[in-house]
Write an enzyme that holds these catalytic residues in place. Structure first.
Site, PDB file in Angstrom:
ATOM      1  N   HIS A   1      -1.975  16.693  -6.912  1.00 33.58           N
ATOM      2  CA  HIS A   1      -1.731  16.060  -5.615  1.00 33.58           C
ATOM      3  C   HIS A   1      -1.235  17.054  -4.570  1.00 33.58           C
ATOM      4  O   HIS A   1      -1.048  16.690  -3.415  1.00 33.58           O
ATOM      5  CB  HIS A   1      -0.742  14.900  -5.769  1.00 33.58           C
TER       6      HIS A   1
ATOM      7  N   CYS B   1      -5.048   5.500   0.909  1.00 34.24           N
ATOM      8  CA  CYS B   1      -5.162   4.044   0.945  1.00 34.24           C
ATOM      9  C   CYS B   1      -6.206   3.609  -0.068  1.00 34.24           C
ATOM     10  O   CYS B   1      -7.168   4.328  -0.336  1.00 34.24           O
ATOM     11  CB  CYS B   1      -5.581   3.574   2.336  1.00 34.24           C
TER      12      CYS B   1
ATOM     13  N   GLU C   1     -18.155  11.896 -11.390  1.00 30.93           N
ATOM     14  CA  GLU C   1     -17.931  10.609 -10.705  1.00 30.93           C
ATOM     15  C   GLU C   1     -18.273  10.643  -9.213  1.00 30.93           C
ATOM     16  O   GLU C   1     -17.633   9.973  -8.408  1.00 30.93           O
ATOM     17  CB  GLU C   1     -16.476  10.146 -10.907  1.00 30.93           C
TER      18      GLU C   1
ATOM     19  N   LYS D   1       5.858   5.359  -9.293  1.00 30.39           N
ATOM     20  CA  LYS D   1       5.580   4.001  -8.825  1.00 30.39           C
ATOM     21  C   LYS D   1       6.835   3.294  -8.323  1.00 30.39           C
ATOM     22  O   LYS D   1       7.910   3.431  -8.885  1.00 30.39           O
ATOM     23  CB  LYS D   1       4.979   3.167  -9.958  1.00 30.39           C
TER      24      LYS D   1
ATOM     25  N   ARG E   1      -6.915   1.720   9.870  1.00 26.81           N
ATOM     26  CA  ARG E   1      -6.301   2.873   9.196  1.00 26.81           C
ATOM     27  C   ARG E   1      -5.977   4.007  10.175  1.00 26.81           C
ATOM     28  O   ARG E   1      -6.076   5.192   9.841  1.00 26.81           O
ATOM     29  CB  ARG E   1      -7.179   3.375   8.047  1.00 26.81           C
ATOM     30  N   GLU E   2      -5.559   3.646  11.382  1.00 28.52           N
ATOM     31  CA  GLU E   2      -5.214   4.652  12.387  1.00 28.52           C
ATOM     32  C   GLU E   2      -4.081   5.564  11.900  1.00 28.52           C
ATOM     33  O   GLU E   2      -4.049   6.759  12.202  1.00 28.52           O
ATOM     34  CB  GLU E   2      -4.771   3.972  13.694  1.00 28.52           C
ATOM     35  N   TRP E   3      -3.157   4.972  11.161  1.00 32.31           N
ATOM     36  CA  TRP E   3      -2.001   5.719  10.637  1.00 32.31           C
ATOM     37  C   TRP E   3      -2.474   6.839   9.708  1.00 32.31           C
ATOM     38  O   TRP E   3      -2.060   7.989   9.828  1.00 32.31           O
ATOM     39  CB  TRP E   3      -1.106   4.723   9.908  1.00 32.31           C
ATOM     40  N   LYS E   4      -3.345   6.488   8.766  1.00 33.30           N
ATOM     41  CA  LYS E   4      -3.901   7.467   7.817  1.00 33.30           C
ATOM     42  C   LYS E   4      -4.634   8.586   8.563  1.00 33.30           C
ATOM     43  O   LYS E   4      -4.445   9.777   8.280  1.00 33.30           O
ATOM     44  CB  LYS E   4      -4.856   6.754   6.863  1.00 33.30           C
TER      45      LYS E   4
END
Length: 762
Positions: free
Chosen positions: A698, A520, A488, A111, A17-20
């Protein structure tokens, strides 16, 4: 006849997950722009290199992105909303469109067809000057050529799909705007062709669901483009379903080749080829490896497909490729050694799928004897997983067989239930609540990591979760919310959490896929029969309820969402897997109710995204999806209030399905879609409890009370105040505490103002 291997797109996120991590470091100012661009280039080239080493001949270039490929296209064509005109640099504009800014809301996100990937919706505005602002595919093509010696295949989103996904124009304007796209696409393709691109992949996934008139419209655009770019090798790529209804017309498009999905559109595409053949002067690109699931291919079945095609198709060239971009699959299974041998052997992630393409290519060019050992291995793997005990549970089969019609409905109709619930719950007019989750801070994530690594004990971890729960119960009481949630804090992911506690699921360590932006997800693997084991949410929910006199909601993820957000076994129909999950959740809901929980939310944010692309297939899906929800929720007493939640969907398609769920209250994302569902309700009635989200969670910005009040006001024009709830768009897990508390305070104040106005008017 030449046969080549090709890929349609590679996962962006990086093996670790280097991109993230790079994106989030840049957003939080931990790295500067130069470091960001340098690291992203390294990741991008590494992805090209992997595909080169795997033996892929036509390697996609330009599928890599800093956020979303549709957003890339919008920026490239100048579809930049005027509210972002204050920004001057490319990255500032780009990320403001994606994420919003302090003063401006982000572009809508929704979506990508029926997947769990989200794209940024392009916005058209009057007076927009459409032009090729930046030939990004050309830059990336030249980069791969210079740095790696790879003569790649540029990938672009086609003009018709792009404009169909955009918003802001009327249907009367569509043909005019479509024609305005010709010039920038001509320039884009001409420059790529001049630079030497051997082929250019033009993605048109929307072709699977067009009318005859729309196909003709699209053809005219391609004719106009081809007239100006006569010699470029254009590969028209379709995916996610067949193009059967319009195949006869599509094969006459002036393109060099056509890509068809023979996984999710196999029957329809084969029927069309059988009926109309395939042009001898075009390349047929065969999507024969599933780009959306994680199971090894049945190589015998794939080779049988090619045998069938070769009898019917006399084409000059064949391309062997996945059914769609591998964006939807994890990168490599090699780290998943903790899995059982039977499951590990049955998996194929993106890199393994590339290897499968090369195997198929070998069989087609050198004969099946060249891969005889691999074929035998594959047959053994499939036999082992099919006959495993996990896939053949007698108790699950018996429970399914025993289902009766009354298991799928509540005892009383909604109006009578709601009256009983109002008495039992004693809630005010326009009750306020949240969707379920609260911020998963660094401390929450770190403590969970320490617990999982054995650094702290179960008891210490449970004490920490209780402390966080109590803190947020107090926050909610102080803010003045009416129906509370426990927050949660014990959950990493709304699907993974339940999968870890149900039979039939397994989990990868590194099976990440991109959901939206840098977010992700690691979908569970449903490999066997699903069954209830023990209570999954009872302890935390009952503890939260013990802390307050106010009502606390139980929080579950619904069966269809668990299904649609998992990698699902492909040996039985999805409907049957959904029913298995529903039966397990039914048991959990009954336990919550018997423990004194009077409001239970069963989230179905993914109900819409599972719908087939073709309208003719909708009814069958909606029927079993709704039945799954009813099976999970229908055994409770009339006084128990069932809530559900949905987000990021084209709701107008499923208003009837939402009604059929028979939930007492549904909360729906509204603010991010700029009030689209409010418009839907102007043309239809919804006579059950409903909460239209009043702010976009978001974006990091804290909306004002007045912004939220405006949405409440608009909502009450189409909703009965007696049944109306006030809530955010979605859960607040990804936001920071200092963003959440003032936003919820503004929301509660907006609710109070709306109540006062209603009382005054009454």
């Amino acid at each position: 006849m030449a046969i080549q291997t090709s890929n349609l797109g590679y996962p962006r996120i990086g093996l670790q997950r280097e991109w993230k991590k790079t994106l989030e470091a840049f957003w939080s100012n931990k790295i500067d722009e130069e470091q960001f661009l340098t690291t992203m280039k390294e990741i991008r080239l590494q992805h090209v290199k992997v595909q080169q080493e795997k033996g892929i001949e036509l390697i996609p270039i330009g599928d890599f992105t800093y956020y979303d490929h549709v957003l890339d296209t919008a920026y490239m064509l100048g579809f930049i909303p005027s509210r972002f005109s204050e920004f001057t640099s490319y990255l500032d504009v780009y990320f403001a469109m994606a994420r919003g800014s302090k003063d401006h809301v982000a572009s809508e996100m929704t979506k990508w067809f029926n997947t769990n990937y989200h794209y940024i919706v392009p916005e058209y505005e009057e007076g927009l000057q459409i032009s090729l602002k930046d030939n990004r595919p050309l830059r990336l093509y030249e980069e791969a050529k210079q740095e790696l010696g790879v003569d790649g295949k540029p990938v672009i989103l086609g003009p018709y799909t792009f404009l169909k996904l955009a918003k802001g124009y009327t249907q009367e304007q569509f043909p005019t705007i479509l024609k305005q796209l010709v010039a920038p696409y001509v320039q884009l393709l001409s420059e790529l062709h001049t630079a030497g691109a051997p082929a250019i992949q033009v993605d048109e996934p929307i072709f699977a669901s067009l009318t005859k008139k729309e196909v003709q419209q699209a053809k005219e655009i391609y004719e106009a483009i081809r007239k100006e770019v006569p010699n470029a090798t254009l590969l028209l790529q379709t995916y996610f379903d067949s193009v059967e209804e319009n195949y006869e017309e599509i094969i006459t498009f002036p393109v060099s080749g056509i890509g068809l999905d023979f996984i999710h559109g196999k029957e329809g595409n084969l029927n069309a080829i059988s009926k109309y053949g395939f042009p001898a002067d075009k390349t047929l690109a065969v999507g024969c490896i599933d780009g959306r699931n994680i199971w090894r291919a049945d190589l015998d079945e794939v080779l049988e497909l090619f045998t069938t095609l070769q009898k019917q198709v006399q084409t000059k060239d064949i391309i062997v490729q996945p059914s769609c971009s591998l964006l939807h699959t994890p990168i490599d299974k090699t780290e998943e050694t903790h899995l059982s041998t039977e499951l590990f052997d049955a998996l194929a992630f993106a890199n393994q799928k590339l290897e499968e393409l090369v195997l198929i290519h070998s069989a087609l060019t050198q004969g099946t004897e060249s891969i005889s050992n691999e074929l035998e291995t594959y047959r053994n793997v499939h036999h082992t997983i099919r006959s495993s005990a996990a896939r053949n549970r007698e108790d699950v089969k018996a429970a399914r067989t025993a289902l009766k019609e009354e298991d799928f409905s509540r005892p009383l109709p909604f109006e009578k239930r709601y009256e009983l619930q109002q008495v039992a719950l004693e809630l005010p007019l326009l009750p306020t609540t949240t969707i379920g989750s609260f911020p998963q801070t660094t401390e929450v994530r770190q403590t969970r990591k320490e617990w999982r690594n054995g650094v702290i004990s179960n008891e210490q971890y449970e004490q920490f979760i209780e402390k966080e729960t109590e803190k947020w119960i107090r926050y909610q009481e102080e803010i003045g919310l009416d129906v509370l949630v426990h927050g949660e804090f014990e959950r990493t992911d709304m699907v993974e959490y339940f999968g870890e506690r149900l039979a039939g699921f397994s989990f990868t360590k590194n099976g990440w896929v991109q959901s939206y932006g840098s977010r992700c997800v690691k979908p569970p693997v449903i490999y066997g029969d699903v069954a209830f084991i023990n209570g999954m949410t009872i302890k935390e929910t009952v503890y939260a309820q013990s802390l307050t006199e106010k009502v606390v909601k139980g929080m579950l993820t619904g069966p269809v969402t668990i299904l649609n957000w998992s990698f699902v076994r492909n040996d039985i129909p999805r409907k049957e897997v959904s029913y298995q999950i529903a039966l397990a959740l039914r048991h959990e809901i009954e336990l919550l109710e018997s423990s004194g929980i009077r409001v239970i939310q069963v989230d179905e944010p993914a109900l819409r995204e599972g719908m087939p692309l073709k309208e003719k297939d909708w009814d069958a899906y909606i029927t079993w999806a709704v039945q799954s929800f009813l099976l999970a929720t229908s055994s409770v007493a009339n006084e128990t209030q069932i809530h559900t939640h949905m987000c990021y969907s084209n709701f107008e398609d499923i208003v009837d399905a939402i009604r059929a769920l028979d939930a007492d209250v549904i909360s729906i994302e509204t603010s991010r879609s700029h009030g689209e569902f409010i418009d839907t309700l102007k043309h239809t009635t919804y006579e059950k409890g409903i909460g239209l989200g009043v702010y976009d969670i978001h974006s990091p910005r804290v909306p004002s009370k007045d912004e939220m009040y405006t949405i409440v006001e608009q909502s009450l024009e189409v909703c009965d105040p007696k049944y109306f709830w006030i809530n955010p768009d979605c859960g607040l897990k990804t936001r920071r505490t200092e963003e959440v508390i003032p936003a919820l305070e503004h929301m509660v104040q907006a609710a109070k103002d709306a109540r006062s106005l209603l009382k005054t008017n009454a």
